[in-house]
Structures are given as C-alpha cells and as structure tokens.
Design an enzyme around this catalytic site. Structure first.
Site, PDB file in Angstrom:
ATOM      1  N   ASP A 193      19.662  74.749  55.165  1.00  0.00           N
ATOM      2  CA  ASP A 193      20.509  75.848  55.218  1.00  0.00           C
ATOM      3  C   ASP A 193      21.500  75.866  56.267  1.00  0.00           C
ATOM      4  OD1 ASP A 193      20.650  78.814  54.040  1.00  0.00           O
ATOM      5  OD2 ASP A 193      19.804  79.210  55.910  1.00  0.00           O
ATOM      6  N   MET A 274      20.813  85.858  54.196  1.00  0.00           N
ATOM      7  CA  MET A 274      22.200  85.920  53.909  1.00  0.00           C
ATOM      8  C   MET A 274      23.122  85.149  54.366  1.00  0.00           C
ATOM      9  SD  MET A 274      22.139  89.095  52.601  1.00  0.00           S
ATOM     10  CE  MET A 274      23.925  89.532  52.923  1.00  0.00           C
ATOM     11  N   ARG A 275      22.854  83.903  54.826  1.00  0.00           N
ATOM     12  CA  ARG A 275      23.784  82.878  55.116  1.00  0.00           C
ATOM     13  C   ARG A 275      24.585  82.407  54.071  1.00  0.00           C
ATOM     14  NH1 ARG A 275      20.600  79.775  58.254  1.00  0.00           N
ATOM     15  NH2 ARG A 275      21.238  80.565  60.362  1.00  0.00           N
ATOM     16  N   ALA A 276      23.896  82.272  53.106  1.00  0.00           N
ATOM     17  CA  ALA A 276      24.749  81.706  51.655  1.00  0.00           C
ATOM     18  C   ALA A 276      25.911  82.684  51.274  1.00  0.00           C
ATOM     19  CB  ALA A 276      23.533  81.563  50.420  1.00  0.00           C
ATOM     20  N   VAL A 279      28.693  82.154  54.094  1.00  0.00           N
ATOM     21  CA  VAL A 279      29.289  80.855  53.808  1.00  0.00           C
ATOM     22  C   VAL A 279      30.111  80.865  52.406  1.00  0.00           C
ATOM     23  CG1 VAL A 279      28.879  78.517  53.191  1.00  0.00           C
ATOM     24  CG2 VAL A 279      27.514  79.421  55.119  1.00  0.00           C
TER      25      VAL A 279
END
Length: 663
Positions: A193, A274-276, A279
């Site tokens: 991730d 929430m990283r996706a 990104v």
C-alpha cells in the site's frame, strides 16, 4: 562508464514506462512497484529513467544535495549562506538487498559523540538519493526493518538516525522504485500500500515484438554509444516533455466530478484507508499534465485507477492482483461528473488522443489478469490415469497457532522462532566485531569508568576509548524453512480427507507468509517422491502446487522422507543459518518395495539424529486405527496429531511438544 540503454528504446511495456514518467512529473505520486517475471526489462527501464530527469541545482559541497533556492535549515552540513549553486545530473541510487541499516540511513560516530559531543555523521544511501531516484531491485527480498525505514523516509521526506539519544535528521525526498519477481515471494499488504503505483509486466508473446527486442539489445551491446546516439532525439523530446509537464502541474484543476469518481471507485473496490484516493488524485493530475491539459478528465481517472488500485485489493497472498475493468467502467459512468470539459480537440497537441503517441507515451493499461481456474468447475474431476485421481480443492483455511523451532537461531529476520538478531530486546553486551551498530550504553560506561583517573579525566565528559565500546546483543525472531512432506498415495485419495489436509497445509502457508518463512513441498506416491516445489519465499507458488496435487498409487514413505532429507541437506549448504521445520502429512502407511516399514523407520531416524524439528499430521481415519503415524513421529523425534485435530486450529501448537522434548 557504460552507456545506459535509452528509455525510449524499450520495446513495449507501455504501462511500466507511463508509471515511471508520471512519477518523474510528480514525485508526490509515491513511486512505482514493478512486478513481473525475470527478463522483462524492469531494471533496464528504471535505470534508463534517470537520464531523462532534469539536472538538479545543489549547494556546492553539501553532502545532502540541498537546493540553493530553499536549503534545508536542519541540514547537517548547514547552515548554507551566500546563495552559491552548481548543477549535477539527477542520481540513480541502488539499494542492495543485503545492505545494512547504517548503509541505508547513515551512521553516527558513537565514540566521538560520547567523548567529544560531536555529531560526526556519515551519510547513507537515503542522503545520496535525495532529489533523485532510489531503486530497490528484488524489494520483496529486502529485510522488513529496512523496508519500514525506506518507506517511512519516502512518506515523510526525511530520514532520522538516532543512537542512544544522539540524533541527526536530513531531507530525503526521492522517487522510489522497486522491482520484484512474485515467484520469489510477496510483499506484505501494508507495504504494498505504501507504493503509489504498481505495474505488472510480462514478456510479449508476439514474435515480431520479441524479434525487435533482441535486435535492439544486440545493437546496443555491440556499440552502446552509437545506439544511444540513434535515440538521442527521442530522449531529448521526452526530457523536454517532462519539464513542460512539471511546469504545468500546479495549474491542473481536479474538479469535483473527478473527485467523486475517484472516491466512488475506491469505495466500489473496497480498498482500505484513504491512501488510494490520494494517490489516484495525484496520478490523475499528473496524467493531465503529461497530456498537456489543465483539467482532469474521466480517462485520467480510469488510467489512475488501473495503476493505483490493483495491488491494494489483495486480502491475502493467494489473491492475484488485478482490477475488474467492466466494474470500473460502470462505476465511472455512474458517477460521471458534469464539470469535465471536452477533451483537447487538437489531435496533434501534446498527448492528444488522435495522433501518433509521443515518445514515452503508453496506451491504456491492459489489466487483464487471468482468473485462476477453480478446481471442480465443469463437473466432477475425471481420473487422469490408472489408480490416480485428479486434484481436489482445499478446504477453507483457518487461522493457525504459532509454530516455532526450539532453541535460539541466527537466521534471517522473520517472525517465527527465537533468534539472535540486530533488532529486538536487548539481552546483554559484547565487544563489537567490526563496525559498532547497536551501542550498549550502560556496559560501555561500566567498561570506561575504572580508567578515568588513569586517563587524566579533568572535566565532566567521559574519556571513552575504542576498547570500552560494547555492542548490544539482542534477541528477536527469525524466519524458518517449513518443508511440507505430503503423502499423495491412494490411501489418501478420499476427497473429504484430502480436502481437509490441503486446507490445513494452506493455513500453514498463510502463516508462513506472515512470518516471512521459506517453504518447500515434497510429495510421494506410486513408486517415488518428487520435489513439487524447491524451498522458496513464494507461498503463492506453494499454494498453486498444493491445489493441483493429484493422488493415487502406493505409499513410498521412505522415498518421501529421504527426498526431504536431501532437500534440507542442499538448502543447508545455501543458507546454513535458516533452521528447518518438517511437517509430514500422512496416514503412516508404507507400501511398495522390500521392507517398506523398516526402511521408512531408518529414514526417519536421520531427522532425529540431526535434531530436525518435525510434526506428523496423522491422516488415518475409520473406527480401527493402527497408530502408524504416531510410530513415525517417535522415529522422527517429533510429535503426531490426528487429522481431526487440524480442524481445531491445533496443528501449529504442536511444536510446543517438540520444544518440551528437546529441552
């Protein structure tokens, strides 16, 4: 110096080239993880990218590559005054798999820090890579603690080195690129991730494209300089386009419609955290800038999803990465915004969709990850030979208790058995062998204290010499080699029994993945044994071999044990520090050949004589049981468990008995 292979001369691999270029435009995207089989130009493309990056302005003499326009106020070589500047090419720094922690983050001179109060710091690879590219080949084989340090620095843009209260901090912003062959093992999901984008690469199956790959490679090897000159124009065009896209990037508008599509897509594919979303937003913005636009379109969001989401959907190591493109298109259509402007009408403009792609352009990502066929589809399995049944599906895996090998080892870092390691709880101190890495402060002071008067100490500082320094000894956990020896003979062929056995082994494979073990698989049936999977870090490969395992024939138990013993002997030569655990899955029967039971007993005693930890899974069933598996366990010096106990998540706890017997 060897002339690198030109980036624009790489044949095919559009997704790989696009992902790298997007990170060159916007390093905030978060780097690239390139997954694929060997020989697919992964390393070639990464190394070639550095030649396309613009030169970097730096403060002369600064070991940390400070930007003269905005020098780091906390730079260890600072403060920087006067505005002096020079330029140099962007660096490509490679991190070897076997690098030490000090080589990565840098090292403090502890002796000078204690005696003189001086922060004498030797920069590591993170400092070298600042404002450039940090490349990790075979990142899946990198020790976990190094991966954690690496990704923390990538996320924070800084590296911190601390030794017994003495600390140094410096900027570390770089384009992180990792390459890996999934056959050699996977990264943990939480580490996957942390990479912004991922790309799956494979060799082309088109003869014409393969011919062109060979032709260009041979031409480069024959005359690298002439080959590079032929591609100089294309390289310059891509370099200029990167510079233009960087300038345009701050002007790109990410509208509410595109943001809704990003959020809806991440929710639809059930990615964690929430990283996706972040990104995807950064990637879509970089795509627009690369295409010469100031607005993010739906096509940018789609491409961003194909690059940013596949590796974030894995729930366990046996899940193939990928994305359902029909579902993606349906989600994007459902949440299509009305604020997306029309695409650039000029097909010949920068990145225009109607003209010939500019050098370095990549088409839409294929994303066609073939689904693994499910066993049993299309009706009952048909016999594949006389006395043989085709493979049955494994039962649902369960959570296994912790396995461990008795004693204290010194193997590779992992999470299974006790071991002396560089990381873990401090258990004592010793004189350092070579470079001091982990200071034991109390032991060092204790060693230096009796000599202070003789050394003429006159002030508050402690007079410390090299002979006083003490290295901390630490105890942590190691990874082991879990070698499965599975009986695939006719006596094991009952579908329900073999399904349960496979489910139990699959559970232990999941546990081995989490604990960073190597695994191997030996099977025996008919008249011989075979190594179905040599020791590897890829539990995916082990699971695939297990799933396709057929059964039938006699039970050459001795052959299975002898083959397993030979596997361990060879592996000991390759990796002497990694301790094995043998899991024998059988009903204990031995048939075929002269004196099969006696021969199996002699083979088992080889393991006991060498102190190899073992567990026998007793697969015997029925109202009358002969107890043959228990006898085998006694010969091995291990422990036996019945097949029924596997369903109680008890198999992994059996090594406690092994430990007690070894004590």
């Amino acid at each position: 110096m060897t002339t690198p292979y030109p980036f624009t001369a790489v044949v095919g691999q559009d997704d790989l080239r696009l992902a790298l270029l997007l990170n060159a435009v916007s390093p905030a995207v978060g780097g690239v993880l390139v997954r694929g089989e060997k020989g697919t130009a992964k390393s070639t493309a990464v190394r070639a990218l550095s030649a396309l990056l613009p030169e970097v302005a730096v403060v002369p003499g600064c070991r940390f590559s400070c930007d003269p326009a905005a020098p780091d106020p906390r730079c260890p070589d600072g403060p920087h005054e006067g505005g002096a500047r020079t330029t140099r090419p962007a660096r490509l720094v490679e991190l070897p798999v076997g690098a030490s922690e000090d080589r990565l983050v840098g090292a403090l001179d502890i002796e000078r820090a204690l005696a003189e109060g001086v922060k004498a710091f030797e920069p590591g690879l993170l400092a070298d890579a600042h404002r450039g590219i940090l490349y990790v080949d075979e990142v899946n084989l990198l020790h976990d603690h190094l991966v954690d340090l690496l990704l923390d620095a990538a996320a924070m843009g800084a590296s911190y080195v601390e030794r017994e209260g003495v600390s140094v901090r410096h900027a570390a912003r770089f384009l992180l690129v990792g390459t890996m062959n999934p056959e050699e093992g996977e990264l943990r999901p939480q580490l996957l991730d942390r990479f912004g984008l991922t790309v799956e690469v494979a060799a082309s199956r088109e003869p014409d494209q393969r011919v062109e790959v060979v032709r260009r490679r041979l031409a480069h090897d024959d005359d690298p300089a002439a080959f590079a000159a032929r591609w100089a124009g294309e390289e310059a065009a891509v370099r200029e386009r990167i510079v233009a896209a960087r300038r345009l990037l701050p002007q790109v508008r990410l509208g509410d419609g595109a943001l809704r599509q990003i959020a809806a897509t991440c929710a639809a594919f059930e990615v964690d955290g929430m990283r996706a979303d972040i990104v995807m937003a950064r990637t879509a913005t970089a795509l627009a800038a690369w295409a010469g636009r100031t607005d993010v379109l739906a096509e940018d969001v789609r491409q961003a999803a194909l690059l940013a989401l596949p590796h974030r959907r894995r729930r366990n190591p046996f899940d193939a990465p990928g994305l359902d493109e029909d579902k993606l298109d349906q989600t994007l259509e459902e949440f299509s915004g009305e604020d997306d402007p029309d695409p650039d009408p000029d097909p010949d403009g920068p990145g225009g969709g109607g003209g010939r792609p500019a050098p370095g352009d990549a088409g839409p990502q294929g994303g066609d990850t073939a689904a693994r066929p499910e066993d049993g589809e299309g009706g009952e399995p048909q016999p594949s030979g006389a006395g043989e049944q085709s493979a049955v599906r494994a039962a649902e895996p369960f959570r296994a208790k912790a396995l461990s090998v008795p004693g204290i080892g010194e193997g590779a870092a992992g999470r299974r058995s006790r071991a002396r390691t560089e990381h873990g709880r401090t258990t004592g101190a010793r004189r350092p062998r070579g470079t001091l890495t982990k200071l034991h402060l109390a032991a060092t002071v204790q060693a230096a204290a009796p000599h202070q008067r003789a050394r003429g100490r006159s002030g508050p500082g402690l007079v410390v010499r090299r002979d006083d320094l003490r290295q901390a000894t630490r105890e942590g956990r190691e990874g082991n080699l879990v070698l499965f020896v599975v009986d695939a003979s006719g006596s094991m062929a009952a579908r329900q029994r073999m399904s349960a056995v496979k489910g139990a082994v699959l559970s232990l494979l999941l546990d081995a993945y989490q604990r960073r073990d190597k695994v191997g698989l030996v099977t025996f049936r008919g008249s011989a044994a075979e190594v179905a999977l040599p020791p590897t870090s890829s539990v995916d490969a082990a699971a695939a071999r297990l799933e396709s395992l057929p059964t039938g024939g006699r039970t050459p138990l001795a052959a299975g044990l002898l083959r397993a013993h030979d596997v361990l002997r060879v592996e000991r030569l390759r990796d002497a520090a990694r301790r094995p655990l043998v899991v024998v899955v059988t009903d204990g029967r031995a048939t075929g050949g002269p004196e099969p039971v006696a021969l199996a007993g002699r083979a088992a005693r080889l393991f006991a004589a060498e102190g190899i930890a073992s567990v026998v899974v007793d697969c015997e069933s029925g109202p009358v049981r002969l107890g043959l598996a228990g006898q085998l366990a006694a010969e091995l010096g291990g422990t036996a468990v019945t097949l029924d106990e596997l369903r109680a998540d008890a198999i992994a706890g059996l090594v406690k008995d092994v430990t007690r017997r070894a004590a």
